[in-house]
Design a protein around this motif. Structure first.
Motif, PDB file in Angstrom:
ATOM      1  N   ALA A   1       0.905  -1.228  -0.074  1.00 20.52           N
ATOM      2  CA  ALA A   1       0.047   0.033   0.154  1.00 20.52           C
ATOM      3  C   ALA A   1       0.897   1.118  -0.146  1.00 20.52           C
ATOM      4  N   ILE A   2       1.957   1.263   0.941  1.00 21.97           N
ATOM      5  CA  ILE A   2       2.704   2.577   0.843  1.00 21.97           C
ATOM      6  C   ILE A   2       3.639   2.538  -0.529  1.00 21.97           C
ATOM      7  N   GLN A   3       4.243   1.444  -1.172  1.00 20.02           N
ATOM      8  CA  GLN A   3       4.822   1.540  -2.210  1.00 20.02           C
ATOM      9  C   GLN A   3       3.965   2.146  -3.573  1.00 20.02           C
ATOM     10  N   GLN A   4       2.760   1.667  -3.457  1.00 13.24           N
ATOM     11  CA  GLN A   4       1.805   1.949  -4.766  1.00 13.24           C
ATOM     12  C   GLN A   4       0.650   2.743  -4.311  1.00 13.24           C
ATOM     13  N   ARG A   5       0.846   3.480  -3.338  1.00 12.85           N
ATOM     14  CA  ARG A   5       0.061   4.806  -2.755  1.00 12.85           C
ATOM     15  C   ARG A   5      -1.417   4.139  -2.948  1.00 12.85           C
ATOM     16  N   ASP A   6      -1.552   3.046  -2.302  1.00 11.04           N
ATOM     17  CA  ASP A   6      -2.989   2.354  -2.131  1.00 11.04           C
ATOM     18  C   ASP A   6      -3.645   3.086  -0.982  1.00 11.04           C
ATOM     19  N   TYR A   7      -4.422   4.178  -1.136  1.00 14.50           N
ATOM     20  CA  TYR A   7      -4.646   4.949   0.097  1.00 14.50           C
ATOM     21  C   TYR A   7      -5.940   4.317   0.820  1.00 14.50           C
ATOM     22  N   PRO A   8      -6.901   3.565   0.197  1.00 10.21           N
ATOM     23  CA  PRO A   8      -8.053   3.141   0.743  1.00 10.21           C
ATOM     24  C   PRO A   8      -7.373   1.893   1.740  1.00 10.21           C
ATOM     25  N   ARG A   9      -6.268   1.140   1.172  1.00 10.59           N
ATOM     26  CA  ARG A   9      -6.019   0.099   2.040  1.00 10.59           C
ATOM     27  C   ARG A   9      -5.230   0.552   3.183  1.00 10.59           C
ATOM     28  N   LEU A  10      -4.355   1.598   3.151  1.00  9.33           N
ATOM     29  CA  LEU A  10      -3.574   2.348   4.074  1.00  9.33           C
ATOM     30  C   LEU A  10      -4.490   2.782   5.232  1.00  9.33           C
TER      31      LEU A  10
END
Length: 334
Positions: A293-302
């Motif tokens: 999530a951090i590497q691919q900027r997956d904000y809903p998962r974060l």
């Protein structure tokens, strides 16, 4: 005890409420806003405006927050930008793996940490005490990922005793019930799957347990030394109570209060800090989801993971408060 537990639960509600506000504000403070962050390199003024309309970001901020809060309370954290799957579904698959690893690591840390801290305090200033202090310093100083690689090299490559990575052998067709591999085999009678899962669990659990083990040893040692000098211990000795009774009922029980706090804090940190251990051993838990999530900027998962870690931390501290009341009834009365 029931009223005490309910009161602690009610006190946790404002904490989670404030955290939801912080997560909501964090998403709105991203450079360019959530829409720009979600679109990434494809962000244009037209697409950003369209995304803001789809996400409801044009509404008043209070309307946005209460809509955000309502979705959280209903268990809807949105869909992952990486896979397109619901975040809660992904968490449901990964959480048992991290829970299994964290519980095993904390079990080892408590099982060996409290006795070692107590023994070190009893033999203060002697060789055993000094050796314990040095061991705990090494445990805190050595990074978890380095210890993981070292354990893999010794027990996998050199001695060929334990598997290097993963949760189970890929050739084992185990039935999934709870997602906790060591427990599922017991439920289904697949004891070979349980044994294989336990072998895979040893190295990552030992690596992850190194820091909480060292902390628990030092806190137990300091707490026992502090309690041994209290007036009630001297009074118990003067009454002629046996050494075993004084040590178990008066010294160790009262020394466990700060230790239980340490265990609670370390458990919460284990749940949220297993990223490196899961990476080294290809464990496939929440740490892996967080890294992606951090590497691919997956904000809903974060967003979902941050709130999950917060809920776990609050629940662990609730258990710590309950253990306080069990160890020392005066806490419950107050």
């Amino acid at each position: 005890m029931l009223r005490f537990t309910v009161r602690r639960l009610l006190q946790a509600v404002p904490t989670l409420f404030v955290l939801s506000i912080l997560v909501f504000a964090w998403l709105r403070l991203l450079p360019g806003g959530p829409a720009t962050a979600l679109l990434g390199d494809k962000a244009t003024p037209e697409r950003v405006a369209a995304m803001n309309e789809v996400l409801g970001l044009d509404d008043p901020i209070f309307v946005q927050y209460f809509r955000f809060l309502g979705r959280i309370l209903s268990g809807d954290f949105g869909n992952s930008l990486i896979t397109g799957d619901p975040v809660m579904e992904e968490v449901g698959w990964a959480f048992p793996a991290t829970l299994e690893l964290s519980v095993a690591a904390m079990f080892l840390a408590v099982l060996f940490g409290i006795p070692m801290g107590y023994i070190a305090a009893r033999f203060r200033g002697r060789f055993l005490d000094n050796a314990t202090v040095v061991t705990t310093l090494v445990g805190v100083a050595v990074p978890v990922f380095f210890l993981g690689f070292l354990l893999k090299y010794i027990f996998t490559q050199e001695m060929s005793l334990l598997p290097p990575s993963g949760r189970q052998d890929v050739l084992i067709d185990a039935t999934r019930v709870t997602g906790i591999a060591t427990f599922d085999g017991l439920l289904t009678g697949e004891f070979d799957a349980t044994w294989d899962a336990m072998l895979h669990l040893i190295l990552p659990a030992v690596a992850l347990a190194s820091i909480p083990f060292a902390v628990i040893v030092r806190i137990t040692r300091a707490s026992v030394l502090d309690v041994q000098g209290e007036d009630f211990v001297r009074t118990a000795n003067s009454k002629g109570l046996t050494t075993q009774i004084v040590r178990k009922r008066h010294v160790l029980r009262n020394a466990l209060l700060p230790v239980s706090t340490t265990i609670g804090l370390q458990t919460g940190l284990l749940m949220s800090g297993a990223v490196l251990t899961e990476k080294v051993f290809a464990w496939g838990g929440l740490g892996t989801l967080l890294e992606q999530a951090i590497q691919q900027r997956d904000y809903p998962r974060l967003q979902g993971l941050i709130l999950l870690f917060a809920v776990v931390f609050v629940l662990v501290n609730l258990l710590v408060d309950i253990s306080y009341a069990i160890i020392d009834p005066r806490v419950r009365v107050r």
